[in-house]
Design a protein around this motif. Structure first.
Motif, PDB file in Angstrom:
ATOM      1  N   UNK A 126       0.862  -1.196   0.000  1.00 16.43           N
ATOM      2  CA  UNK A 126       0.000   0.000   0.000  1.00 16.43           C
ATOM      3  C   UNK A 126       0.886   1.230   0.000  1.00 16.43           C
ATOM      4  N   UNK A 127       0.404   2.326  -0.588  1.00 14.53           N
ATOM      5  CA  UNK A 127       1.264   3.514  -0.664  1.00 14.53           C
ATOM      6  C   UNK A 127       0.440   4.785  -0.804  1.00 14.53           C
ATOM      7  N   UNK A 128       1.103   5.918  -0.535  1.00 14.54           N
ATOM      8  CA  UNK A 128       0.525   7.247  -0.775  1.00 14.54           C
ATOM      9  C   UNK A 128       1.511   8.056  -1.596  1.00 14.54           C
ATOM     10  N   UNK A 129       0.980   8.908  -2.471  1.00 20.09           N
ATOM     11  CA  UNK A 129       1.847   9.858  -3.181  1.00 20.09           C
ATOM     12  C   UNK A 129       2.027  11.057  -2.255  1.00 20.09           C
ATOM     13  N   UNK A 130       3.276  11.464  -2.008  1.00 19.12           N
ATOM     14  CA  UNK A 130       3.550  12.593  -1.107  1.00 19.12           C
ATOM     15  C   UNK A 130       4.488  13.588  -1.790  1.00 19.12           C
ATOM     16  N   UNK A 131       4.344  14.874  -1.392  1.00 15.53           N
ATOM     17  CA  UNK A 131       5.231  15.879  -1.989  1.00 15.53           C
ATOM     18  C   UNK A 131       5.664  16.938  -0.972  1.00 15.53           C
ATOM     19  N   UNK A 138       1.898  12.908   7.845  1.00 14.34           N
ATOM     20  CA  UNK A 138       0.467  12.632   8.049  1.00 14.34           C
ATOM     21  C   UNK A 138       0.126  11.238   7.498  1.00 14.34           C
ATOM     22  N   UNK A 139       0.651  10.913   6.310  1.00 13.09           N
ATOM     23  CA  UNK A 139       0.358   9.600   5.712  1.00 13.09           C
ATOM     24  C   UNK A 139       0.986   8.474   6.521  1.00 13.09           C
ATOM     25  N   UNK A 148       8.947   3.319   4.325  1.00 14.80           N
ATOM     26  CA  UNK A 148       9.683   3.270   3.054  1.00 14.80           C
ATOM     27  C   UNK A 148       9.280   4.493   2.238  1.00 14.80           C
ATOM     28  N   UNK A 149      10.256   5.343   1.944  1.00 13.31           N
ATOM     29  CA  UNK A 149       9.993   6.538   1.145  1.00 13.31           C
ATOM     30  C   UNK A 149      10.792   6.424  -0.148  1.00 13.31           C
ATOM     31  N   UNK A 150      10.095   6.525  -1.300  1.00 14.21           N
ATOM     32  CA  UNK A 150      10.754   6.313  -2.593  1.00 14.21           C
ATOM     33  C   UNK A 150      10.593   7.529  -3.482  1.00 14.21           C
ATOM     34  N   UNK A 151      11.704   8.137  -3.833  1.00 17.66           N
ATOM     35  CA  UNK A 151      11.665   9.253  -4.786  1.00 17.66           C
ATOM     36  C   UNK A 151      11.018   8.763  -6.081  1.00 17.66           C
ATOM     37  N   UNK A 152      10.211   9.619  -6.684  1.00 15.84           N
ATOM     38  CA  UNK A 152       9.497   9.207  -7.900  1.00 15.84           C
ATOM     39  C   UNK A 152      10.431   8.915  -9.072  1.00 15.84           C
ATOM     40  N   UNK A 153      11.440   9.760  -9.249  1.00 15.26           N
ATOM     41  CA  UNK A 153      12.247   9.690 -10.482  1.00 15.26           C
ATOM     42  C   UNK A 153      13.495   8.829 -10.363  1.00 15.26           C
ATOM     43  N   UNK A 154      14.292   8.808 -11.429  1.00 15.30           N
ATOM     44  CA  UNK A 154      15.519   8.007 -11.464  1.00 15.30           C
ATOM     45  C   UNK A 154      16.540   8.595 -10.502  1.00 15.30           C
ATOM     46  N   UNK A 190       6.751   8.234  -3.199  1.00 13.84           N
ATOM     47  CA  UNK A 190       5.759   7.287  -2.672  1.00 13.84           C
ATOM     48  C   UNK A 190       6.147   6.967  -1.248  1.00 13.84           C
ATOM     49  N   UNK A 191       5.190   7.058  -0.344  1.00 13.02           N
ATOM     50  CA  UNK A 191       5.399   6.527   1.002  1.00 13.02           C
ATOM     51  C   UNK A 191       4.737   5.161   0.989  1.00 13.02           C
ATOM     52  N   UNK A 192       5.521   4.130   1.309  1.00 12.14           N
ATOM     53  CA  UNK A 192       5.040   2.771   1.080  1.00 12.14           C
ATOM     54  C   UNK A 192       5.114   1.956   2.364  1.00 12.14           C
ATOM     55  N   UNK A 193       4.190   1.034   2.482  1.00  8.74           N
ATOM     56  CA  UNK A 193       4.208   0.125   3.635  1.00  8.74           C
ATOM     57  C   UNK A 193       5.383  -0.840   3.487  1.00  8.74           C
ATOM     58  N   UNK A 194       6.055  -1.113   4.572  1.00  9.14           N
ATOM     59  CA  UNK A 194       7.196  -2.036   4.536  1.00  9.14           C
ATOM     60  C   UNK A 194       6.697  -3.464   4.320  1.00  9.14           C
ATOM     61  N   UNK A 195       7.340  -4.198   3.403  1.00  7.74           N
ATOM     62  CA  UNK A 195       6.964  -5.600   3.152  1.00  7.74           C
ATOM     63  C   UNK A 195       8.080  -6.501   3.660  1.00  7.74           C
TER      64      UNK A 195
END
Ligand code: AMP
Ligand code: GLY
Length: 430
Positions: A126-131, A138-139, A148-154, A190-195
């Motif tokens: 599960x994830x949220x788009x954050x900026x 909050x998310x 887990x926080x993932x930058x959108x780009x390369x 993306x803020x993502x749930x840890x798997x």
């Protein structure tokens, strides 16, 4: 086709050296050109069975490809794919192994990749788009740590932050959104749930409609033994890895097929490699990420596994995909390959360049134990470090993975330089 086929490989790292090497070793002996390539790659391929790889020269890539009458272009890294080089070449009538710019978005935008995963209905965190820092925090209330926080780009392997605390997450979010450490690539995330689980790199060749799988591989992403330290582009790979019974079929049925159908449904031109970064969780395989090219160092361990005596060569396989067909690949069932990455001092944050690798000249390379150039440069007749991941030591064995690992580590030890970082537990941890 094969006798006179002129193949160009774009790129200059260890992955591209592995591709170039394997193309040259193929029974169809293509002429291989590289743009831009590296000194080490050209020198090392000079000793192979056929002619060495040659540097493609010209005012621009497209002009050079046309002037040199290149039959097939194989694009190694993500950046030229994201820049739409495959589309530019196709527009000139050139056959290309590599997805269109639209296809490359599966890797160049993590937010878009998540949209594709959801549309295909595959399992993913599960994830949220954050900026902003505020939205991130909050998310984060929806999730338990680690975050887990993932930058959108390369971001060349530097875009994923895994934080055990909210304070750590806040710091990562500030780095992305306020200090802009990754520039525009980190403007959204993306803020993502840890798997929790173990990882598998599952790569397929696809024409965007159907796919053929490569053997599963295991990368080791953390810098230090025991999966400690920061994430890197990958510190070592073994292939094939054995998976629980039925898992590969499940991956093909529940993940690969629906994602490839989704590409087809959207009319995305995808002729190349689609790399599924998977976490095998207690709920089943979950998609962490897509890459739209061979993994580095996965390619170094996967390329030697093709049984070209019983099926197509790599040149034929790439050519088939470029023409929109899916080849019937045959794998060597006995072979195991290990690749150990030798990284510069200071990698991944600030790799030290210009450090001499004096023993490289003396290395005795064989087909079972050899070294690929990932980030070296020749200065005054001697190789020096010129990147984060510098050399890849590869071991190949028909006996066992242990044997392949021993060969890779022997090669690594024999060229080790002052300050070189390498993991001692490749193939030993999951
Ligand atoms: P990615 O570039 O998305 O594959 O992320 C790089 C690495 O971060 C992965 O190979 C995993 O080791 C780790 N990672 C990414 N997403 C997650 C997640 N949701 N849960 C656990 N680990 C993750
Ligand atoms: N080895 C992981 C990657 O190529 O992204």
């Amino acid at each position: 086709m094969s006798q006179s086929c002129r193949v160009l490989v774009i790129g200059q790292g260890g992955r591209e050296h592995a591709i170039v090497r394997q193309l040259l070793l193929g029974r169809d002996a293509p002429e291989v050109f590289v743009w831009p390539g590296s000194d080490g790659m050209f020198e090392a391929t000079a000793g192979l069975r056929h002619a060495a790889a040659q540097r493609l020269v010209g005012a621009s890539l497209i002009d050079a490809v046309l002037e040199q009458k290149i039959d097939l272009v194989v694009i190694g890294p993500e950046q030229p794919l994201a820049d739409g080089i495959a589309d530019q070449l196709r527009a000139k009538g050139v056959l290309v192994f590599g997805p269109s710019k639209d296809g490359a978005r599966l890797e160049s935008s993590k937010i878009y990749a998540k949209e594709i995963m959801q549309a295909a209905g595959v399992l993913t965190a599960r994830s949220f788009v954050v900026d902003s820092v505020e939205r991130t925090l909050a998310s984060a209330r929806e999730f338990k740590p680690p975050y887990v926080l993932k930058a959108d780009g390369l971001a060349a392997g530097k875009g994923v932050f895994i934080e055990k605390t909210l304070a750590g997450l806040e710091q990562a979010a500030r780095a992305l959104f306020e200090q802009r450490v990754l520039g525009d690539a980190g403007a959204r995330a993306l803020l993502e749930e840890f798997s929790p689980g173990y990882e598998v790199s599952h790569l397929v060749l696809t024409n965007g409609k159907t796919a053929v799988a490569l053997p599963p591989a295991r990368d080791h992403k953390r810098l230090l033994d025991g999966d400690q330290g920061p994430n890197t582009g990958g510190m070592g790979v073994v292939a094939p890895v054995s998976l629980p019974e039925g898992l590969l079929e499940k991956i093909e049925r529940d993940i690969v097929a629906p994602v490839v159908s989704e590409l087809d449904r959207r009319g995305i031109l995808f002729r190349g490699v689609l790399y599924f970064g998977l976490m095998i969780t207690s709920d089943g395989p979950s998609v962490l990420e897509f890459n739209t090219r061979f993994g580095d160092p996965e390619a170094q361990a996967l390329m030697p596994l093709l049984d070209e005596g019983r099926g197509p060569t790599w040149t034929e396989a790439f050519m088939a995909i470029a023409q929109g067909e899916v080849p019937r690949l045959v794998w060597n069932e006995r072979r195991k390959v290990a690749c150990v990455v030798m990284a510069a001092e200071g990698y991944p944050d600030s790799p030290l360049k210009g450090v001499a690798i004096p023993k490289l000249k003396e290395l005795n390379q064989t087909t079972a134990s050899y070294v690929l150039h990932a980030g070296t440069e020749k200065r005054g007749g001697e190789y020096v470090t010129n990147g984060g991941r510098v050399l890849n030591a590869v071991g190949v064995s028909e006996r066992s993975l242990d044997d392949a690992l021993a060969r890779a580590y022997d090669a690594a030890e024999s060229v080790r330089w002052a300050g070189c970082q390498l993991r001692k537990d490749i193939g030993r941890t999951v």
